[in-house]
Every structure is written in structure tokens, then in C-alpha cells.
Design an enzyme around this catalytic site. Structure first.
Site, PDB file in Angstrom:
ATOM      1  N   VAL A 192       0.812  -1.226   0.000  1.00  0.00           N
ATOM      2  CA  VAL A 192       0.000   0.000   0.000  1.00  0.00           C
ATOM      3  C   VAL A 192       0.848   1.281   0.000  1.00  0.00           C
ATOM      4  CG1 VAL A 192      -2.013  -1.106   1.088  1.00  0.00           C
ATOM      5  CG2 VAL A 192      -0.356   0.118   2.518  1.00  0.00           C
ATOM      6  N   SER A 197      -5.996   5.519  15.101  1.00  0.00           N
ATOM      7  CA  SER A 197      -5.442   5.093  16.389  1.00  0.00           C
ATOM      8  C   SER A 197      -5.793   6.158  17.422  1.00  0.00           C
ATOM      9  CB  SER A 197      -3.916   4.999  16.278  1.00  0.00           C
ATOM     10  OG  SER A 197      -3.321   4.869  17.561  1.00  0.00           O
ATOM     11  N   TYR A 218       4.549   7.932  13.484  1.00  0.00           N
ATOM     12  CA  TYR A 218       3.316   7.149  13.662  1.00  0.00           C
ATOM     13  C   TYR A 218       2.163   8.074  14.081  1.00  0.00           C
ATOM     14  CZ  TYR A 218       0.145   3.435  15.142  1.00  0.00           C
ATOM     15  OH  TYR A 218      -0.951   2.603  15.283  1.00  0.00           O
ATOM     16  N   ALA A 229       1.909  11.274  13.695  1.00  0.00           N
ATOM     17  CA  ALA A 229       1.577  12.182  12.580  1.00  0.00           C
ATOM     18  C   ALA A 229       0.736  11.457  11.532  1.00  0.00           C
ATOM     19  CB  ALA A 229       2.858  12.722  11.954  1.00  0.00           C
ATOM     20  N   SER A 230       1.088  10.205  11.248  1.00  0.00           N
ATOM     21  CA  SER A 230       0.333   9.461  10.221  1.00  0.00           C
ATOM     22  C   SER A 230      -1.105   9.225  10.678  1.00  0.00           C
ATOM     23  CB  SER A 230       1.025   8.132   9.887  1.00  0.00           C
ATOM     24  OG  SER A 230       0.849   7.177  10.936  1.00  0.00           O
TER      25      SER A 230
HETATM   26  N1  LIG Z   1      -2.130  -2.901  17.709  1.00  0.00           N
HETATM   27  C1  LIG Z   1      -2.390  -1.704  18.230  1.00  0.00           C
HETATM   28  O1  LIG Z   1      -2.201  -1.468  19.431  1.00  0.00           O
HETATM   29  C2  LIG Z   1      -3.009  -0.621  17.361  1.00  0.00           C
HETATM   30  C3  LIG Z   1      -3.554   0.489  18.010  1.00  0.00           C
HETATM   31  C4  LIG Z   1      -4.109   1.496  17.237  1.00  0.00           C
HETATM   32  C5  LIG Z   1      -4.107   1.394  15.855  1.00  0.00           C
HETATM   33  N2  LIG Z   1      -3.564   0.309  15.246  1.00  0.00           N
HETATM   34  C6  LIG Z   1      -3.601   0.269  13.784  1.00  0.00           C
HETATM   35  O2  LIG Z   1      -4.311  -0.874  13.371  1.00  0.00           O
HETATM   36  C7  LIG Z   1      -3.885  -1.233  12.053  1.00  0.00           C
HETATM   37  C8  LIG Z   1      -3.628  -2.721  12.029  1.00  0.00           C
HETATM   38  O3  LIG Z   1      -2.528  -2.994  12.871  1.00  0.00           O
HETATM   39  P1  LIG Z   1      -2.428  -4.326  13.740  1.00  0.00           P
HETATM   40  O4  LIG Z   1      -2.264  -3.924  15.143  1.00  0.00           O
HETATM   41  O5  LIG Z   1      -3.499  -5.253  13.326  1.00  0.00           O
HETATM   42  O6  LIG Z   1      -0.974  -4.813  13.274  1.00  0.00           O
HETATM   43  P2  LIG Z   1      -0.496  -6.136  12.522  1.00  0.00           P
HETATM   44  O7  LIG Z   1       0.981  -5.967  12.395  1.00  0.00           O
HETATM   45  O8  LIG Z   1      -1.034  -7.335  13.230  1.00  0.00           O
HETATM   46  O9  LIG Z   1      -1.195  -6.029  11.096  1.00  0.00           O
HETATM   47  C9  LIG Z   1      -0.804  -5.079  10.135  1.00  0.00           C
HETATM   48  C10 LIG Z   1      -0.891  -5.726   8.765  1.00  0.00           C
HETATM   49  O10 LIG Z   1      -0.545  -4.714   7.781  1.00  0.00           O
HETATM   50  C11 LIG Z   1       0.264  -5.350   6.805  1.00  0.00           C
HETATM   51  N3  LIG Z   1       1.100  -4.368   6.117  1.00  0.00           N
HETATM   52  C12 LIG Z   1       2.146  -3.676   6.635  1.00  0.00           C
HETATM   53  N4  LIG Z   1       2.722  -2.928   5.667  1.00  0.00           N
HETATM   54  C13 LIG Z   1       2.016  -3.150   4.526  1.00  0.00           C
HETATM   55  C14 LIG Z   1       2.124  -2.670   3.198  1.00  0.00           C
HETATM   56  N5  LIG Z   1       3.089  -1.813   2.839  1.00  0.00           N
HETATM   57  N6  LIG Z   1       1.222  -3.092   2.283  1.00  0.00           N
HETATM   58  C15 LIG Z   1       0.261  -3.987   2.631  1.00  0.00           C
HETATM   59  N7  LIG Z   1       0.114  -4.493   3.868  1.00  0.00           N
HETATM   60  C16 LIG Z   1       0.982  -4.073   4.805  1.00  0.00           C
HETATM   61  C17 LIG Z   1       1.111  -6.351   7.588  1.00  0.00           C
HETATM   62  O11 LIG Z   1       1.655  -7.352   6.732  1.00  0.00           O
HETATM   63  C18 LIG Z   1       0.104  -6.891   8.591  1.00  0.00           C
HETATM   64  O12 LIG Z   1      -0.542  -8.028   8.095  1.00  0.00           O
HETATM   65  C19 LIG Z   1      -2.656  -0.384  11.754  1.00  0.00           C
HETATM   66  O13 LIG Z   1      -3.015   0.672  10.898  1.00  0.00           O
HETATM   67  C20 LIG Z   1      -2.255   0.130  13.116  1.00  0.00           C
HETATM   68  O14 LIG Z   1      -1.568   1.343  13.040  1.00  0.00           O
HETATM   69  C21 LIG Z   1      -3.031  -0.708  15.973  1.00  0.00           C
END
Ligand SMILES: NC(=O)c1ccc[n+]([C@@H]2O[C@H](COP(=O)([O-])OP(=O)(O)OC[C@H]3O[C@@H](n4cnc5c(N)ncnc54)[C@H](O)[C@@H]3O)[C@@H](O)[C@H]2O)c1
Length: 260
Positions: A62, A140, A154, A156-157
Site C-alpha cells: 500500500v 489510532s 506514527y 503524525a500518520s
Molecule cells: N495494535 C495496536 O495497538 C493498534 C492500536 C491502534 C491502531 N492500530 C492500527 O491498526 C492497524 C492494524 O494494525 P495491527 O495492530 O493489526 O498490526 P499487525 O501488524 O497485526 O497487522 C498489520 C498488517 O498490515 C500489513 N502491512 C504492513 N505494511 C504493509 C504494506 N506496505 N502493504 C500492505 N500491507 C501491509 C502487515 O503485513 C500486517 O498483516 C494499523 O493501521 C495500526 O496502526 C493498531
């Protein structure tokens, strides 16, 4: 008893191979959606496609507009249209600002923010053609305050994702495309599971509802925003954080121990 909310709907989930994206993909499929699973991790993606009946896997980076275009072309060729898009692909950055390289800054912003924007752009034409659709962006709590574990890039994004959600909701309302976000607090996923038990417990102590968020908690909020139940919700950023954003930052038990 409520029936399935996504029967015959096509849902695209980025980041579907793990964590919040995987939970959202499972939940959408359980409620009748045909799910296109998008992720960069081919092996984990293949396992998810085997697990979720009727789903199809599409490899994507992505951070790359060309890769997104190729993946969505394949999705449309396979499923014909898109009703729901969940933008969950994301990475975390760890370096402090004084040590951060330009490449580290770009990687997090490209995946988390640009990727969300370009994937949303890719579904405008098919959603317009069918009279509307729903996009849910995974921001987030860092999008509203400051990240627990991530760095400036992070935060900022994720703040950018909240702003993008508002403006895209404004523009795309004309086509009946709703755009909303969820703002998870600390969630047990691949992104966080490497922490030691004492670190997990220290974070839980700061959460008013007393535990880490589970991916399924976030998936429930995503499904609500993607469904017709949220027909008049657009431009919102729904917190799924156990109350962190309404807390004062103190250890929760200590705070109450000091009160009468
Ligand atoms: N885990 C937390 O505490 C938390 C809290 C708030 C927000 N988030 C957000 O939730 C979303 C999901 O994160 P998660 O916690 O499930 O993490 P995760 O690492 O379990 O899942 C993230 C997924 O994104 C995929 N990914 C990463 N870079 C990519 C790319 N360039 N192209 C395509 N796929 C890609 C990874 O392969 C992975 O499968 C993220 O946007 C994260 O910032 C997570």
C-alpha cells in the site's frame, strides 16, 4: 435477532493477514460478505484465504500507487464491485525524532497515510457506479493524542488519517460514500504481542476499562460503521480504547486509591 448485515456485499480489507484487519475480515465474512484480503505478507495472506470461505487473496504494497492500482484492478475483475473498504494495513515507527532517518519517516507516512488515501481513491469509481459505499479507516488513539508505543511519524500518520477521513467524508458524501475511522487504543496484535507480560500489565493499568483492546473489539466497531446501521454516520472517528482518551494519564488503581 439481527440478520447478517453484509449478505452479497463485497468487502476489501487491507492489512487482512494479521491483527485488526484479520479480525475485520473474519467478522465481515461471518456476516455474509465476499471478502478480498489484501496484504504485503503473502504467506500469512494465503493462510487467511484458506481459513475464510469465499475470500480471495491479493498481494499489495500500500506504499505504492502502482501496486494498489494493480491489486484493485484484480479485485474488480474478480468480484465486479466494492461495497466496503477497510484500510487497516499499517506499521509502527520507533525512533525518536532526533534519530529518525528520512526513510523511516517516509515509510510510516507512505504506508499508514498515503496508502489509506490511495486505496480510498481506488474505490471511488466502483462505489459511485453502484450508488454508494462505506470506507472505514483504522487510525489510532494516537490520531487524537500521542501513541503509547509509536514515534512522531506514527502519531503524525494517524492524526493525518483522522483529517483525511473528515475531508474525504465531506467530498464523497455527494456520491453516498461514507468515510469513517476507528481509533483503537493498545490492541493485542502482531504489532504489540512481542511485549513482556509486565509491560502488558503496566499498560492495562492505565486503561479505565482495565484490559487491552482485542482485535475483535475493533472489528465490531468497524462492522457497525461499514453497515447500514451507520447510514447517517460519516466523518466520525470512533474511539475503541477502553477509555484512555478520557483518562488523566495516571495509574488507574493508584488514582482511585488516593480518593475518598
Ligand atoms: N495494535 C495496536 O495497538 C493498534 C492500536 C491502534 C491502531 N492500530 C492500527 O491498526 C492497524 C492494524 O494494525 P495491527 O495492530 O493489526 O498490526 P499487525 O501488524 O497485526 O497487522 C498489520 C498488517 O498490515 C500489513 N502491512 C504492513 N505494511 C504493509 C504494506 N506496505 N502493504 C500492505 N500491507 C501491509 C502487515 O503485513 C500486517 O498483516 C494499523 O493501521 C495500526 O496502526 C493498531
Amino acid at each position: 435477532m439481527r440478520g447478517p448485515r453484509f449478505t452479497d456485499k463485497v468487502a476489501v480489507v487491507t492489512g487482512a493477514a494479521s491483527g485488526i484487519g484479520a479480525a475485520a475480515a473474519r467478522a465481515l465474512a461471518a456476516e455474509g460478505a465476499k471478502v478480498a484480503l489484501l496484504d504485503a505478507n503473502e504467506e500469512a495472506l494465503r493462510a487467511m484465504a484458506e481459513e475464510i470461505q469465499g475470500s480471495r487473496a491479493f498481494t499489495v504494497d500500500v506504499a505504492s500507487g502502482a501496486s494498489i492500482k494493480a491489486a484493485f484492478d484484480r479485485v474488480l475483475k474478480t468480484f465486479g464491485t466494492v461495497h466496503v473498504l477497510v484500510n487497516s494495513a499499517g506499521v509502527i515507527g520507533k525512533s525518536t525524532l532526533q534519530n529518525m532517518t528520512e526513510a523511516e519517516w517516509d515509510r510510516v507516512l507512505d504506508i499508514n497515510l498515503k496508502g489509506t488515501a490511495l486505496c480510498t481513491q481506488a474505490v471511488i469509481a466502483p462505489m459511485r457506479a453502484q450508488g454508494g459505499g462505506a470506507v472505514v479507516n483504522v487510525s489510532s488513539m494516537a490520531g487524537k493524542r500521542v501513541s503509547f508505543a509509536g514515534a512522531t511519524n506514527y502519531t503524525a500518520s494517524k492524526t493525518g488519517v483522522v483529517g483525511f477521513t473528515s475531508h474525504a467524508a465531506f467530498e464523497l458524501g455527494a456520491y453516498k460514500i461514507r468515510v469513517n475511522a476507528v481509533c483503537p487504543g493498545p490492541t493485542i496484535t502482531g504489532m504489540t504481542s512481542k511485549r513482556k507480560p509486565e509491560q502488558l500489565a503496566a499498560t492495562a493499568a492505565k486503561i479505565p476499562l482495565g484490559r487491552w483492546v482485542m482485535p475483535e473489539d475493533v472489528a465490531n466497531a468497524i462492522l457497525f460503521l461499514a453497515s447500514d446501521e451507520a447510514a447517517m454516520c460519516t466523518g466520525t472517528a470512533l474511539d475503541v480504547d477502553g477509555g484512555i482518551l478520557v483518562s488523566n494519564g495516571s495509574n488507574y488503581e493508584e488514582y482511585f486509591a488516593s480518593r475518598t
